[in-house]
Design a protein around this motif. Structure first.
Motif, short mmCIF file in Angstrom:
data_model
loop_
_atom_site.label_atom_id
_atom_site.label_comp_id
_atom_site.label_asym_id
_atom_site.label_seq_id
_atom_site.Cartn_x
_atom_site.Cartn_y
_atom_site.Cartn_z
N ASN B 36 0.83 -1.20 0.00
CA ASN B 36 0.00 0.00 0.00
C ASN B 36 0.87 1.27 0.00
O ASN B 36 0.58 2.22 -0.71
N CYS B 66 -2.61 -4.43 -8.19
CA CYS B 66 -3.98 -4.26 -7.69
C CYS B 66 -4.03 -3.22 -6.57
O CYS B 66 -4.93 -2.38 -6.54
N ILE B 67 -3.09 -3.28 -5.67
CA ILE B 67 -3.12 -2.33 -4.55
C ILE B 67 -2.74 -0.93 -5.03
O ILE B 67 -3.33 0.07 -4.62
N ALA B 69 -3.42 0.20 -7.98
CA ALA B 69 -4.57 0.67 -8.79
C ALA B 69 -5.62 1.35 -7.94
O ALA B 69 -6.33 2.25 -8.41
N GLN B 70 -5.70 0.97 -6.66
CA GLN B 70 -6.65 1.63 -5.76
C GLN B 70 -6.34 3.12 -5.63
O GLN B 70 -7.24 3.93 -5.43
N SER B 73 -7.54 4.76 -8.92
CA SER B 73 -8.94 4.51 -9.27
C SER B 73 -9.08 4.02 -10.71
O SER B 73 -9.89 4.52 -11.49
N CYS B 74 -8.26 3.04 -11.05
CA CYS B 74 -8.32 2.49 -12.42
C CYS B 74 -8.21 0.97 -12.35
O CYS B 74 -7.81 0.42 -11.34
N PRO B 75 -8.61 0.28 -13.41
CA PRO B 75 -8.50 -1.18 -13.40
C PRO B 75 -7.07 -1.66 -13.69
O PRO B 75 -6.23 -0.90 -14.17
N VAL B 76 -6.84 -2.92 -13.38
CA VAL B 76 -5.58 -3.60 -13.69
C VAL B 76 -5.85 -4.60 -14.81
O VAL B 76 -6.90 -5.23 -14.84
N VAL B 77 -4.91 -4.70 -15.74
CA VAL B 77 -4.93 -5.83 -16.66
C VAL B 77 -3.64 -6.59 -16.45
O VAL B 77 -2.56 -5.99 -16.40
#
Lengths: 191, 191
Positions: B36, B66-67, B69-70, B73-77
């Motif tokens: 984080n 993933c962490i 991306a929080q 505020s966007c998605p992960v690919v």
């Protein structure tokens, strides 16, 4: 969990061979806000269970597990699919069949990262025939750790995995349970 | 990033063959609180770059991505290592050599999840010879998306990957750069 069911209905694709494709938000493209809501729900379900470790399996369980772990303030351990058949004594090892890929993998966890003191929540994206989950449960047993329960994103209720594992007295919480699905019509029915 | 360097000094193990083992907090057991803080730092570094997608590669990049991306505020690919040599037209595909495993993988991303409108931050755990990163960069180019830059947890500054990629005009931000390490003494020196 309503939010997850709605997303599955909106974006999930039913393929032949009992495959439910959720690549758009869970398995390839990951919606981290959805994962966060799922993590909160796992934390609510297991709030009285003193979870101090989350165990998952690479690859697609890792994102869900990491974001859920933020709500438990605990670390994640992900079991690795080993490329070698020659496993050292430093690892717990189990064979796991893959439903999707029709292969068997040796799955390992370092003995250093799974211990007797651990109260483990197992998290994974799918529960179908239960092979992956049973593998992870065996690793926890081998380590002498305590299995608190399992947190699953999507359970295929029409396959036998969840029922069998619950019959063994293990707590399994699935955020969405698909009772039936139809590759011809695309219909998905939840339990 | 001081916090990450301190953790590497405390728990990282230097093995022969230029391997830095950080299994205790990054690659097997994952410290999500550390992730984080790393995510916050990537967000600070790229705060003016309108990142709307994070691209990583399975497996160990997924948690970090993933962490992080929080905070965007966007998605992960996550790019997938494909088991088949027969790749359908629905995917962008590139060959990537693995430094750790001495193998070559076909790495794929669905065309549906990487588009011209995307402003992509690439996130990965390690940068050594740069093979994985160059593969991900090629996928972004093939998709016609915009590469904003790269966010790396640990760069091995004594290998050539980071230098070469920066020489191509690509922004690479590494939270810890190891300038030298010694398998005999265990010494790790940061840049």
């Amino acid at each position: 969990m309503k939010l997850l069911e709605e997303r599955i209905l909106k974006e999930g694709k039913v393929l032949s061979g009992n495959v439910l494709k959720v690549d758009g938000f869970l398995n390839h493209r990951i919606d981290v806000e959805l994962l966060n809501e799922m993590g909160k729900e796992f934390a609510r379900l297991y709030k009285n269970d003193d979870v101090n470790k989350i165990l998952t399996i690479e690859a697609s369980g890792i994102g869900i597990a990491c974001i859920a772990a933020q709500h438990f303030s605990c670390p994640v351990v992900f079991a690795k699919k080993s490329k070698t058949t020659n496993i050292s004594e430093d690892f717990y090892c189990v064979d796991v069949d893959s439903f999707t890929h029709k292969t068997t993998n040796k799955v390992i966890v370092s003995k250093e990262y799974l211990c007797e003191d651990d109260r483990v929540l197992v998290i994974d994206d799918f529960l179908a025939n239960g092979c992956a989950l049973r593998g992870l449960i065996k690793l926890i047993k081998d380590a002498g750790a305590t299995l608190v329960g399992c947190g699953i994103a999507i359970e295929k209720g029409f396959q036998h995995g969840g029922k069998e594992i619950r019959n063994d007295g293990i707590r399994v919480e699935s955020l969405a349970v698909v009772n039936s699905m139809n590759a011809d019509t695309g219909e998905i029915v939840f339990g």
